[in-house]
Design a protein around this motif. Sequence first.
Motif, mmCIF file in Angstrom:
data_model
loop_
_atom_site.group_PDB
_atom_site.id
_atom_site.type_symbol
_atom_site.label_atom_id
_atom_site.label_comp_id
_atom_site.label_asym_id
_atom_site.label_seq_id
_atom_site.Cartn_x
_atom_site.Cartn_y
_atom_site.Cartn_z
ATOM 1 N N HIS A 152 53.300 8.422 21.580
ATOM 2 C CA HIS A 152 52.581 7.996 22.787
ATOM 3 C C HIS A 152 51.189 8.604 22.848
ATOM 4 O O HIS A 152 51.001 9.806 22.602
ATOM 5 C CB HIS A 152 53.350 8.404 24.044
ATOM 6 C CG HIS A 152 52.651 8.058 25.315
ATOM 7 N ND1 HIS A 152 51.939 8.973 26.057
ATOM 8 C CD2 HIS A 152 52.541 6.877 25.967
ATOM 9 C CE1 HIS A 152 51.434 8.379 27.123
ATOM 10 N NE2 HIS A 152 51.786 7.115 27.101
ATOM 11 N N VAL A 153 50.216 7.785 23.198
ATOM 12 C CA VAL A 153 48.837 8.211 23.448
ATOM 13 C C VAL A 153 48.461 7.745 24.848
ATOM 14 O O VAL A 153 48.679 6.569 25.183
ATOM 15 C CB VAL A 153 47.867 7.610 22.411
ATOM 16 C CG1 VAL A 153 46.423 7.985 22.744
ATOM 17 C CG2 VAL A 153 48.237 8.058 21.005
ATOM 18 N N PRO A 154 47.924 8.613 25.702
ATOM 19 C CA PRO A 154 47.569 8.184 27.056
ATOM 20 C C PRO A 154 46.625 6.990 27.023
ATOM 21 O O PRO A 154 45.665 6.982 26.249
ATOM 22 C CB PRO A 154 46.889 9.423 27.655
ATOM 23 C CG PRO A 154 47.470 10.571 26.885
ATOM 24 C CD PRO A 154 47.666 10.048 25.490
ATOM 25 N N PRO A 155 46.873 5.961 27.830
ATOM 26 C CA PRO A 155 45.996 4.790 27.835
ATOM 27 C C PRO A 155 44.605 5.140 28.345
ATOM 28 O O PRO A 155 44.415 6.120 29.077
ATOM 29 C CB PRO A 155 46.707 3.807 28.770
ATOM 30 C CG PRO A 155 47.616 4.657 29.600
ATOM 31 C CD PRO A 155 48.005 5.819 28.751
ATOM 32 N N ALA A 156 43.639 4.310 27.981
ATOM 33 C CA ALA A 156 42.240 4.586 28.325
ATOM 34 C C ALA A 156 42.031 4.651 29.831
ATOM 35 O O ALA A 156 41.272 5.502 30.322
ATOM 36 C CB ALA A 156 41.339 3.523 27.697
ATOM 37 N N TRP A 157 42.693 3.787 30.580
ATOM 38 C CA TRP A 157 42.483 3.788 32.033
ATOM 39 C C TRP A 157 42.954 5.101 32.651
ATOM 40 O O TRP A 157 42.338 5.610 33.593
ATOM 41 C CB TRP A 157 43.190 2.606 32.698
ATOM 42 C CG TRP A 157 44.688 2.633 32.654
ATOM 43 C CD1 TRP A 157 45.501 2.002 31.777
ATOM 44 C CD2 TRP A 157 45.569 3.349 33.556
ATOM 45 N NE1 TRP A 157 46.828 2.260 32.055
ATOM 46 C CE2 TRP A 157 46.904 3.077 33.142
ATOM 47 C CE3 TRP A 157 45.365 4.160 34.666
ATOM 48 C CZ2 TRP A 157 48.012 3.608 33.797
ATOM 49 C CZ3 TRP A 157 46.466 4.697 35.321
ATOM 50 C CH2 TRP A 157 47.768 4.426 34.888
ATOM 51 N N TYR A 158 44.045 5.652 32.104
ATOM 52 C CA TYR A 158 44.571 6.899 32.655
ATOM 53 C C TYR A 158 43.664 8.070 32.285
ATOM 54 O O TYR A 158 43.413 8.958 33.105
ATOM 55 C CB TYR A 158 45.983 7.138 32.118
ATOM 56 C CG TYR A 158 46.600 8.422 32.633
ATOM 57 C CD1 TYR A 158 47.025 8.517 33.951
ATOM 58 C CD2 TYR A 158 46.748 9.528 31.804
ATOM 59 C CE1 TYR A 158 47.587 9.691 34.426
ATOM 60 C CE2 TYR A 158 47.309 10.699 32.277
ATOM 61 C CZ TYR A 158 47.724 10.780 33.590
ATOM 62 O OH TYR A 158 48.274 11.953 34.064
ATOM 63 N N GLN A 159 43.147 8.061 31.081
ATOM 64 C CA GLN A 159 42.242 9.124 30.667
ATOM 65 C C GLN A 159 40.967 9.110 31.504
ATOM 66 O O GLN A 159 40.447 10.164 31.890
ATOM 67 C CB GLN A 159 41.897 8.986 29.183
ATOM 68 C CG GLN A 159 41.386 10.274 28.567
ATOM 69 C CD GLN A 159 42.382 11.419 28.685
ATOM 70 O OE1 GLN A 159 43.514 11.310 28.235
ATOM 71 N NE2 GLN A 159 41.976 12.518 29.309
ATOM 72 N N PHE A 161 40.776 8.061 34.563
ATOM 73 C CA PHE A 161 41.186 8.579 35.865
ATOM 74 C C PHE A 161 41.219 10.109 35.848
ATOM 75 O O PHE A 161 40.671 10.773 36.735
ATOM 76 C CB PHE A 161 42.550 8.008 36.222
ATOM 77 C CG PHE A 161 43.267 8.731 37.333
ATOM 78 C CD1 PHE A 161 42.784 8.696 38.628
ATOM 79 C CD2 PHE A 161 44.430 9.440 37.080
ATOM 80 C CE1 PHE A 161 43.442 9.356 39.654
ATOM 81 C CE2 PHE A 161 45.102 10.099 38.100
ATOM 82 C CZ PHE A 161 44.605 10.064 39.393
ATOM 83 N N LYS A 162 41.837 10.683 34.827
ATOM 84 C CA LYS A 162 41.950 12.139 34.750
ATOM 85 C C LYS A 162 40.586 12.810 34.612
ATOM 86 O O LYS A 162 40.345 13.879 35.168
ATOM 87 C CB LYS A 162 42.840 12.538 33.567
ATOM 88 C CG LYS A 162 44.280 12.069 33.658
ATOM 89 C CD LYS A 162 45.012 12.672 34.845
ATOM 90 C CE LYS A 162 45.307 14.145 34.670
ATOM 91 N NZ LYS A 162 46.106 14.695 35.792
ATOM 92 N N ASP A 163 39.710 12.176 33.845
ATOM 93 C CA ASP A 163 38.402 12.776 33.576
ATOM 94 C C ASP A 163 37.375 12.507 34.666
ATOM 95 O O ASP A 163 36.329 13.177 34.708
ATOM 96 C CB ASP A 163 37.843 12.245 32.243
ATOM 97 C CG ASP A 163 38.664 12.700 31.047
ATOM 98 O OD1 ASP A 163 39.417 13.685 31.187
ATOM 99 O OD2 ASP A 163 38.563 12.067 29.984
ATOM 100 N N GLY A 164 37.651 11.517 35.522
ATOM 101 C CA GLY A 164 36.631 11.103 36.482
ATOM 102 C C GLY A 164 37.090 11.100 37.924
ATOM 103 O O GLY A 164 36.927 12.083 38.650
ATOM 104 N N THR A 165 37.703 10.005 38.359
ATOM 105 C CA THR A 165 37.962 9.837 39.780
ATOM 106 C C THR A 165 38.981 10.825 40.342
ATOM 107 O O THR A 165 38.925 11.165 41.524
ATOM 108 C CB THR A 165 38.428 8.403 40.076
ATOM 109 O OG1 THR A 165 39.542 8.087 39.231
ATOM 110 C CG2 THR A 165 37.316 7.409 39.810
ATOM 111 N N GLU A 166 39.917 11.303 39.538
ATOM 112 C CA GLU A 166 40.867 12.281 40.049
ATOM 113 C C GLU A 166 40.149 13.526 40.557
ATOM 114 O O GLU A 166 40.546 14.120 41.567
ATOM 115 C CB GLU A 166 41.878 12.670 38.970
ATOM 116 C CG GLU A 166 42.953 13.623 39.502
ATOM 117 C CD GLU A 166 43.921 14.084 38.431
ATOM 118 O OE1 GLU A 166 45.131 14.006 38.676
ATOM 119 O OE2 GLU A 166 43.474 14.544 37.365
#
Length: 253
Positions: A152-159, A161-166
């Motif tokens: 498993h590799v985290p999907p781009a949308w989730y990454q 989110f983690k790096d930006g809007t979160e």
Amino acid sequence: MGRASIGDAYDRSASAWRSGPAALYAVLAEALIDRAPVAVAGGVVLDAGAGSGVAGDAARARGAARVVGVDLAPAMLGRGGSAVAGDLVRLPFRDRAFDLAVAAFSIGHADPAAAMAELHRVAPALLASAFAEGWTHPAKEVVERVLAERGHVPPAWYQAFKDGTERQVGDPDRLAALATTAGWTDARVERVEVATGLTDPRVMAAWRLGMAHHAPFVAGLPSRVRAEVAAEAEALLAGAPPVVAPMLVLTAT
């Protein structure tokens, strides 16, 4: 952040979400609705980014006259009350259609400023939540490790989110500033430690395996491997502490 990718991920996670994460989010929704800045009873409430509808359920339980859910992922909807597919940054409602907008852990999955502006347009009062930045629990780390071992590799949308809007919504001052910039004059953020009741390793594993950045990958595994993943995660979580979630609660009027 690809909005289509996020909607697709949540659509494909709907079943796993209801049998896993929904248990945790339902408890958080109860704690959130208790802090509404205006009366819920008798009001018309928007459940913005409704997902499986737990915040709307909590509002109905407290006497809301009507609850309308909106979510980017149609498959996540379908609970009691009205529900429509729609985007937080382009809500399909007239100005001031609602007495209260509730955004439970959803603003960070859109452009937060654009979502706040739309919520301000459709409701004079806001109740929103986000996880405090930096929160973790062993269940997160265990499931991520077990899935990574299967490719498993985290999907781009989730990454993104983690790096930006979160980071924007997970900080109290930034979260409050988003609301005041959108036009609310009284915006306050409270940190609430919520004991979710998740203590069973099986339930903890289901929580994380059912998250939208995991569930589509898990669903694509052979049934034997899915069973191995769940069993391994549960074994590794034996003795893990109960899940206590630090929730930021934003109220704005």
